[in-house]
Design a protein around this motif. Structure first.
Motif, PDB file in Angstrom:
ATOM      1  N   ASP A  43       0.830  -1.206   0.000  1.00 49.00           N
ATOM      2  CA  ASP A  43       0.000   0.000   0.000  1.00 49.00           C
ATOM      3  C   ASP A  43       0.869   1.263   0.000  1.00 49.00           C
ATOM      4  O   ASP A  43       1.942   1.291   0.615  1.00 49.00           O
ATOM      5  N   ASP A  44       0.435   2.267  -0.643  1.00 48.81           N
ATOM      6  CA  ASP A  44       0.900   3.681  -0.668  1.00 48.81           C
ATOM      7  C   ASP A  44       1.768   4.066  -1.882  1.00 48.81           C
ATOM      8  O   ASP A  44       1.409   5.044  -2.491  1.00 48.81           O
ATOM      9  N   HIS A 101      -5.315   3.584  -4.743  1.00 48.04           N
ATOM     10  CA  HIS A 101      -5.348   3.761  -3.282  1.00 48.04           C
ATOM     11  C   HIS A 101      -5.761   5.203  -2.968  1.00 48.04           C
ATOM     12  O   HIS A 101      -5.346   5.755  -1.965  1.00 48.04           O
ATOM     13  N   HIS A 105      -4.760   9.755  -0.444  1.00 43.29           N
ATOM     14  CA  HIS A 105      -4.720   8.857   0.712  1.00 43.29           C
ATOM     15  C   HIS A 105      -5.713   9.315   1.784  1.00 43.29           C
ATOM     16  O   HIS A 105      -5.426   9.377   2.977  1.00 43.29           O
ATOM     17  N   PRO A 141      -7.685   3.465   1.787  1.00 45.02           N
ATOM     18  CA  PRO A 141      -6.686   3.898   2.769  1.00 45.02           C
ATOM     19  C   PRO A 141      -7.198   3.650   4.192  1.00 45.02           C
ATOM     20  O   PRO A 141      -8.370   3.928   4.480  1.00 45.02           O
ATOM     21  N   HIS A 210       3.705  -2.378   3.652  1.00 47.61           N
ATOM     22  CA  HIS A 210       4.109  -1.093   3.070  1.00 47.61           C
ATOM     23  C   HIS A 210       5.572  -1.203   2.631  1.00 47.61           C
ATOM     24  O   HIS A 210       5.845  -1.646   1.546  1.00 47.61           O
TER      25      HIS A 210
HETATM   26 ZN   LIG Z   1      -2.296   3.412   2.668  1.00 46.96          ZN
END
Ligand SMILES: [Zn+2]
Length: 252
Positions: A43-44, A101, A105, A141, A210
């Motif tokens: 994620d991110d 995503h 965020h 998120p 992450h």
């Molecule tokens: Zn995230």
């Protein structure tokens, strides 16, 4: 640029609302697979996920899904420095999936639907500008969503992923796929136990993290632990696929 760690509201009303979202299936499906499936998702995402994370996956002949927030490109945050456009190019060329995503965020449970839909469109345009195809899967998120948002997700998304743990098999909500964290106290052990349970039921396990390094953040994973997990998955007969490729393998 640095972003501080944000945490969604932990008050009672928010907690109850969060629990209720999982009981409303906006896009119910009954999933079955010919063999157990594992999806590793980032994620991110921090640059280390595209570097060390992709290296571990590729070493096992596997590819992952990168849930990308366009606003986090190059941004230094609690999980390290964000990805670059060059990371996106290389990931796409080597067969990884770029998922959505949101761009900002945002905590989608706390902003109105129209703002979220704009945010999703802005992210799609930015990612396509970096050479990615239009994302076909989304991750909320912080795992934050609402029944209204699940109902109104653009149809181009085949799925959306949350952060509630569980196996994806049998009756499943495609707008809130279940996923296990690859971090936190006992996190890796829980994923390992989920793999053993999923192997018996030919179920789909989705895991998320992450950053990936020898010294990960509190929300990241050690490269050697990820490597050991993928090894275990292969031993148990799993196929390791990005999220949309996994969904395309469903028998029903
Ligand atoms: Zn995230």
């Amino acid at each position: 640029m640095t972003t501080a760690a944000y945490a969604p509201s932990r008050d009672l009303v928010s907690k109850v609302r969060r629990r209720l979202t999982q009981h409303y299936a906006a896009r119910p499906a009954t999933l079955s697979f010919a063999q157990p499936v594992l999806s590793i998702t980032f994620d991110d995402f921090p640059a280390s996920a595209a570097d060390a994370g992709a290296r571990v996956l590729e070493h096992h002949g596997a590819r992952g899904t990168y849930y990308t927030a366009s606003g986090m490109a190059g941004v230094k945050g609690p999980c390290g420095v964000g990805y670059t456009a060059a990371d996106i190019t290389r990931l796409v060329q080597t067969g990884h999936e770029i998922g959505c995503h949101t761009s900002s965020h945002a905590d989608c449970a706390r902003q109105d639907i129209f703002s979220t839909l704009e945010d999703l469109a802005r992210n799609r345009d930015a990612l396509m500008g970096m050479g990615a195809p239009a994302p076909r899967t989304h991750a909320f998120p912080y795992g934050e969503t609402s029944g209204e948002l699940k109902n109104n997700l653009p149809p181009r998304f085949m799925s959306a992923r949350g952060i509630l743990p569980g196996l994806n098999i049998g009756r499943t909500d495609l707008t809130q796929l279940r996923a296990y964290p690859l971090f936190g106290s006992g996190g890796m052990q829980r994923v390992s136990a989920a793999l053993k349970a999923a192997a018996k039921r030919k179920a789909w396990v989705i895991a998320f993290t992450h950053d990936v390094s020898d010294t990960p953040s509190d929300w990241g994973t050690r490269a050697d632990e990820l490597d050991a997990l993928l090894h275990e998955a292969h031993q148990l007969g799993f196929v390791i696929l990005p999220v949309t490729a996994a969904l395309e393998r469903r028998l029903a």
